[in-house]
Scaffold this motif. Structure first.
Motif, short mmCIF file in Angstrom:
data_model
loop_
_atom_site.label_atom_id
_atom_site.label_comp_id
_atom_site.label_asym_id
_atom_site.label_seq_id
_atom_site.Cartn_x
_atom_site.Cartn_y
_atom_site.Cartn_z
N LYS A 75 0.84 -1.20 0.00
CA LYS A 75 0.00 0.00 0.00
C LYS A 75 0.88 1.25 0.00
CE LYS A 75 -3.14 -3.12 0.83
NZ LYS A 75 -2.37 -4.26 1.28
N VAL A 76 0.53 2.19 -0.89
CA VAL A 76 1.28 3.44 -1.05
C VAL A 76 0.32 4.60 -0.80
CG1 VAL A 76 2.65 4.84 -2.64
CG2 VAL A 76 2.76 2.33 -2.77
N LEU A 115 -5.43 5.69 9.65
CA LEU A 115 -5.58 5.24 8.27
C LEU A 115 -4.38 4.44 7.81
CD1 LEU A 115 -6.97 5.26 5.47
CD2 LEU A 115 -5.80 7.43 5.04
N TRP A 116 -3.19 4.98 7.96
CA TRP A 116 -1.99 4.33 7.43
C TRP A 116 -1.68 3.03 8.16
CZ3 TRP A 116 1.25 9.46 7.16
CH2 TRP A 116 0.77 10.24 6.11
N ASP A 117 -1.94 2.97 9.46
CA ASP A 117 -1.71 1.74 10.20
C ASP A 117 -2.71 0.67 9.77
OD1 ASP A 117 -0.49 0.09 12.29
OD2 ASP A 117 -2.39 0.39 13.35
N ALA A 119 -4.44 0.49 7.03
CA ALA A 119 -4.31 0.14 5.61
C ALA A 119 -3.01 -0.59 5.33
CB ALA A 119 -4.39 1.41 4.76
N ASP A 120 -2.18 -0.77 6.35
CA ASP A 120 -0.87 -1.43 6.18
C ASP A 120 0.00 -0.71 5.16
OD1 ASP A 120 -1.55 -3.46 8.04
OD2 ASP A 120 -2.60 -4.56 6.46
N VAL A 121 0.01 0.61 5.24
CA VAL A 121 0.79 1.43 4.32
C VAL A 121 2.29 1.18 4.53
CG1 VAL A 121 1.44 3.83 3.81
CG2 VAL A 121 -0.96 3.18 3.98
N GLU A 122 3.02 1.03 3.41
CA GLU A 122 4.47 0.82 3.47
C GLU A 122 5.25 1.95 2.82
OE1 GLU A 122 5.89 -3.25 2.67
OE2 GLU A 122 3.76 -3.77 2.47
N ARG A 140 4.40 6.33 14.75
CA ARG A 140 3.17 5.55 14.93
C ARG A 140 2.89 4.62 13.76
NH1 ARG A 140 -1.06 10.09 16.76
NH2 ARG A 140 -2.43 8.28 16.87
N VAL A 141 3.69 4.73 12.69
CA VAL A 141 3.50 3.87 11.50
C VAL A 141 4.85 3.24 11.12
CG1 VAL A 141 1.40 4.92 10.59
CG2 VAL A 141 3.61 5.94 10.03
N PRO A 142 5.34 2.33 11.96
CA PRO A 142 6.68 1.76 11.73
C PRO A 142 6.78 0.89 10.47
CG PRO A 142 5.55 0.60 13.51
CD PRO A 142 4.70 1.80 13.16
N ALA A 143 5.65 0.50 9.90
CA ALA A 143 5.69 -0.31 8.68
C ALA A 143 6.07 0.51 7.45
CB ALA A 143 4.35 -0.99 8.45
N VAL A 144 5.99 1.84 7.55
CA VAL A 144 6.34 2.69 6.39
C VAL A 144 7.85 2.67 6.21
CG1 VAL A 144 6.26 5.01 5.41
CG2 VAL A 144 4.29 4.14 6.69
#
Length: 169
Positions: A75-76, A115-117, A119-122, A140-144
Motif C-alpha cells: 500500500k502506497v 488510516l496508514w496503520d 491500511a498497512d501502508v508501506e 506511529r507507523v513503523p511499517a512505512v
C-alpha cells in the motif's frame, strides 16, 4: 491486454465486454504511451507532459518503491495536494503492482496514523508542506519504509526527494 468481444448493443452501437484477463491500469497507460508518446498526457498550468514523459516519471516512482523493498500489493499512501505528482505516483504504484491509498490532506495526526496503520501502508508520497505532520506520525507507523517528499521546500532527512526518485528512472 485482453481482446474485446461484442456483447450486444443498444441505440445503434455494439457494447463490448472484456474477457477475464490479468491486465491492469498501468498496462493501459503504458499502451497509450507506446502508441502516442508525443501526445500531451497531462497539463498543469504552464507545465506539460507527454505520454512518454509521464511514463518515464512513473517508472522512477515505481523504481523507488521497489528499491525500498516493497512487494506486490503493498500500500502506497498519497498525501498530496492536487497536482501532477498525484497522477504520476498513482501510475508508478500501479506499474509496481501496488495499491494507492488516497489520503485527505486535511487529516490530523490521529487520523493519518489510524488510516496508514489500518491500511498497512508501506510508503507515503507526501507534499513537503505536510512534513511536520508526517514527522509527528512517523513513530506511529513503523511499517512505512519509504517517504517520498514532493515539492520545492526542504526535504526532511528521513525522506527521499520525489524528483530524485523520478530522475532515477
Amino acid at each position: 491486454m485482453s481482446k474485446l468481444a461484442p456483447g450486444g448493443g443498444g441505440r445503434g452501437a455494439p457494447r463490448y465486454h472484456a474477457a477475464v484477463s490479468d491486465w491492469n491500469l498501468a498496462e493501459v497507460w503504458e499502451t497509450v504511451a507506446e502508441e502516442r508518446p508525443a501526445a500531451e498526457a497531462l497539463v498543469w498550468g504552464p507545465r506539460r507532459w507527454t505520454w512518454a514523459e509521464l511514463d518515464r516519471r512513473a517508472d522512477g516512482v515505481a523504481g523507488a518503491l521497489l528499491a525500498a523493498g516493497l512487494g506486490r500489493q503493498a500500500k502506497v499512501a498519497q498525501y498530496l495536494l492536487n497536482g501532477p505528482e498525484y497522477l504520476e505516483s498513482l501510475f508508478g504504484a500501479a506499474k509496481a503492482g501496488m495499491v494507492p491509498v488516497n489520503t485527505n490532506y486535511r487529516y490530523a495526526e490521529d487520523e493519518l496514523a489510524y488510516l496508514w496503520d489500518n491500511a498497512d501502508v508501506e510508503a507515503v508520497v507526501f507534499d513537503v508542506s505536510f512534513a511536520e505532520r508526517a514527522a509527528a506520525v512517523r513513530p506511529r507507523v513503523p511499517a512505512v519504509r519509504l517517504w517520498l517528499a514532493v515539492g520545492a521546500g526542504p526535504v526532511p532527512p528521513w525522506a527521499v526527494a520525489y524528483e530524485d526518485a523520478v530522475a532515477a528512472a
